[in-house]
Design an enzyme around this catalytic site. Structure first.
Site, PDB file in Angstrom:
ATOM      1  N   HIS A  21       5.735  18.610  21.191  1.00 10.59           N
ATOM      2  CA  HIS A  21       5.397  19.012  22.562  1.00 10.59           C
ATOM      3  C   HIS A  21       6.019  17.979  23.482  1.00 10.59           C
ATOM      4  O   HIS A  21       5.633  16.800  23.447  1.00 10.59           O
ATOM      5  CB  HIS A  21       3.883  19.055  22.750  1.00 10.59           C
ATOM      6  CG  HIS A  21       3.204  20.054  21.863  1.00 10.59           C
ATOM      7  ND1 HIS A  21       3.022  21.367  22.233  1.00 10.59           N
ATOM      8  CD2 HIS A  21       2.685  19.938  20.615  1.00 10.59           C
ATOM      9  CE1 HIS A  21       2.401  22.015  21.245  1.00 10.59           C
ATOM     10  NE2 HIS A  21       2.202  21.172  20.250  1.00 10.59           N
ATOM     11  N   HIS A 195       0.532  28.066  16.876  1.00 12.82           N
ATOM     12  CA  HIS A 195      -0.411  27.133  16.279  1.00 12.82           C
ATOM     13  C   HIS A 195      -1.536  27.937  15.633  1.00 12.82           C
ATOM     14  O   HIS A 195      -2.107  28.834  16.265  1.00 12.82           O
ATOM     15  CB  HIS A 195      -1.016  26.233  17.356  1.00 12.82           C
ATOM     16  CG  HIS A 195      -0.101  25.168  17.867  1.00 12.82           C
ATOM     17  ND1 HIS A 195       1.189  25.414  18.283  1.00 12.82           N
ATOM     18  CD2 HIS A 195      -0.303  23.834  18.039  1.00 12.82           C
ATOM     19  CE1 HIS A 195       1.738  24.276  18.685  1.00 12.82           C
ATOM     20  NE2 HIS A 195       0.849  23.302  18.549  1.00 12.82           N
ATOM     21  N   GLU A 198      -5.370  24.757  12.294  1.00 18.16           N
ATOM     22  CA  GLU A 198      -5.544  23.304  12.449  1.00 18.16           C
ATOM     23  C   GLU A 198      -7.040  23.069  12.624  1.00 18.16           C
ATOM     24  O   GLU A 198      -7.742  22.695  11.700  1.00 18.16           O
ATOM     25  CB  GLU A 198      -4.760  22.785  13.654  1.00 18.16           C
ATOM     26  CG  GLU A 198      -4.956  21.285  13.895  1.00 18.16           C
ATOM     27  CD  GLU A 198      -4.487  20.835  15.282  1.00 18.16           C
ATOM     28  OE1 GLU A 198      -4.351  19.619  15.452  1.00 18.16           O
ATOM     29  OE2 GLU A 198      -4.294  21.664  16.183  1.00 18.16           O
ATOM     30  N   ASP A 276       4.351  16.150  16.648  1.00 19.28           N
ATOM     31  CA  ASP A 276       3.384  16.810  17.525  1.00 19.28           C
ATOM     32  C   ASP A 276       3.416  16.226  18.942  1.00 19.28           C
ATOM     33  O   ASP A 276       4.182  16.675  19.784  1.00 19.28           O
ATOM     34  CB  ASP A 276       1.984  16.730  16.914  1.00 19.28           C
ATOM     35  CG  ASP A 276       1.034  17.797  17.436  1.00 19.28           C
ATOM     36  OD1 ASP A 276       1.439  18.607  18.291  1.00 19.28           O
ATOM     37  OD2 ASP A 276      -0.121  17.827  16.981  1.00 19.28           O
ATOM     38  N   ASP A 277       2.566  15.233  19.220  1.00 16.01           N
ATOM     39  CA  ASP A 277       2.497  14.564  20.527  1.00 16.01           C
ATOM     40  C   ASP A 277       2.588  13.064  20.274  1.00 16.01           C
ATOM     41  O   ASP A 277       1.585  12.345  20.300  1.00 16.01           O
ATOM     42  CB  ASP A 277       1.179  14.905  21.234  1.00 16.01           C
ATOM     43  CG  ASP A 277       1.022  16.396  21.490  1.00 16.01           C
ATOM     44  OD1 ASP A 277       1.508  16.863  22.539  1.00 16.01           O
ATOM     45  OD2 ASP A 277       0.434  17.087  20.648  1.00 16.01           O
TER      46      ASP A 277
END
Length: 337
Positions: A21, A195, A198, A276-277
């Protein structure tokens, strides 16, 4: 802990990143720099106090601070600078190709024009040191009508976007909430990802596949709770874009030793490693590989498989995939796998 040769191999091997992201790559230093440039008042007095605030323990507490950080992004140059910083950092980790998620709704809701967002990110991708393409994500905590409106805004920039995804708060926002917009995107020839699995249940993975017709599952680590689903993912070679450090930070697993990355590979799944981040979760690509290999009995053969999966699962053209895989194979030429 892997031996030194394997640690060097993990860092040097070419790899693709399929779950990043771009707003989540915004480091505190750049947040403060952009806030000063744009006259944005932050709730934190220093880079250190902001970094200390990264003490979230679930997806929602992370998203709260994530959206606060994004508030400094106002001009095209801001999006360019953020993206270029990520691309340069990824290149240091021998990432050869990245498929970058961006969240236009996070910005248009603040009055930032869609064009400002996409042009800044896309221009950096053209100027950056690695191959990079864009996947526009819909925020699942918002309505499908909002997503459809965002898609309409995106149509003039269709040539700059290769696909769409679904992110933000998973629990309570099942994939089927977005059937119409994903069908419209499919008709437009866009690649589809989402997504699922998760924090949400394995059933979300199934509905993402069956109702949204996605080609990849982002995260997907809870699939092993459903043996039939696991067998299907292995049979159809549906890639999972796994994010080890993110999973630990958000308490999906208690610690890295509990992570199921090895179990996913052992089940024949097309797992990949991603960051991811990274600004929020403690590491970019190589940090994720090293953390997983430090904690789990993973080998050079697993490293090769994970990197190969990343290129195979990418939306690159076949000849580009082949070239990257050839480079990967050459990296392992003298390594016993």
């Amino acid at each position: 802990m892997p031996n030194e040769q394997l640690r060097i191999l993990l860092q040097r091997m070419p790899k693709a990143e399929l779950h990043i992201h771009i707003e989540g790559s915004l480091e505190p230093e750049l947040i403060f720099e952009l806030a000063q440039r744009n006259g944005v008042k932050l709730a934190y007095e220093s880079v250190e106090s902001l970094r200390k605030a990264y003490a979230f323990d679930n997806l929602q507490s992370f998203l709260d601070i994530y959206y606060a950080g994004a508030s400094v992004l106002l001009k095209e140059q801001d999006f360019y600078d953020m993206t270029m910083a990520y691309l340069r950092r990824a290149a240091e980790d021998n990432v050869r190709h990245a498929e970058i998620f961006f969240d236009p709704q996070t910005h248009t809701a603040r009055g930032v024009p869609f064009q400002t967002v996409v042009d800044g990110i896309w221009r950096a991708c053209q100027d950056g040191p690695i191959s990079a393409t864009l996947i526009m994500c819909f925020l699942r905590h918002l309505s499908e009508d909002d997503a459809l409106a965002t898609l309409e805004e995106a149509l003039p920039y269709r040539d700059k976007i290769i696909g769409v995804g679904l992110d933000s708060s998973e629990v309570g926002h099942p994939p089927e909430k977005f059937c119409r917009v994903f069908e419209r995107c499919r008709q437009l020839g866009l690649h589809l990802v989402a997504h699922a699995g998760e924090e949400g249940p394995p059933a979300y993975i199934e509905t993402a596949l069956d109702l949204l017709n996605v080609e990849r599952i982002d995260h997907g680590v809870r699939c092993l709770e459903d043996p039939l689903l696991t067998a299907r993912l292995a049979r159809e070679q549906i890639a999972l874009t796994v994010c080890p450090l993110s999973n630990i930070k958000l308490r999906v697993f208690g610690d890295m030793g509990e992570h199921n990355l090895l179990a996913l590979l052992d089940a024949g799944l097309a797992a990949t490693v991603n960051s991811d981040d990274p600004a929020y979760f403690g590491g970019y690509m190589n940090a994720n590989f090293l953390a997983a290999f430090d904690a789990l009995p993973l080998t050079a053969a697993h490293a090769h498989q994970l990197a190969r999966n990343s290129f195979t699962a990418s939306f690159l053209e076949p000849e580009a995939k082949r070239a990257f895989i050839d480079e990967l194979d050459a990296c392992f030429d003298h390594v016993k796998v």
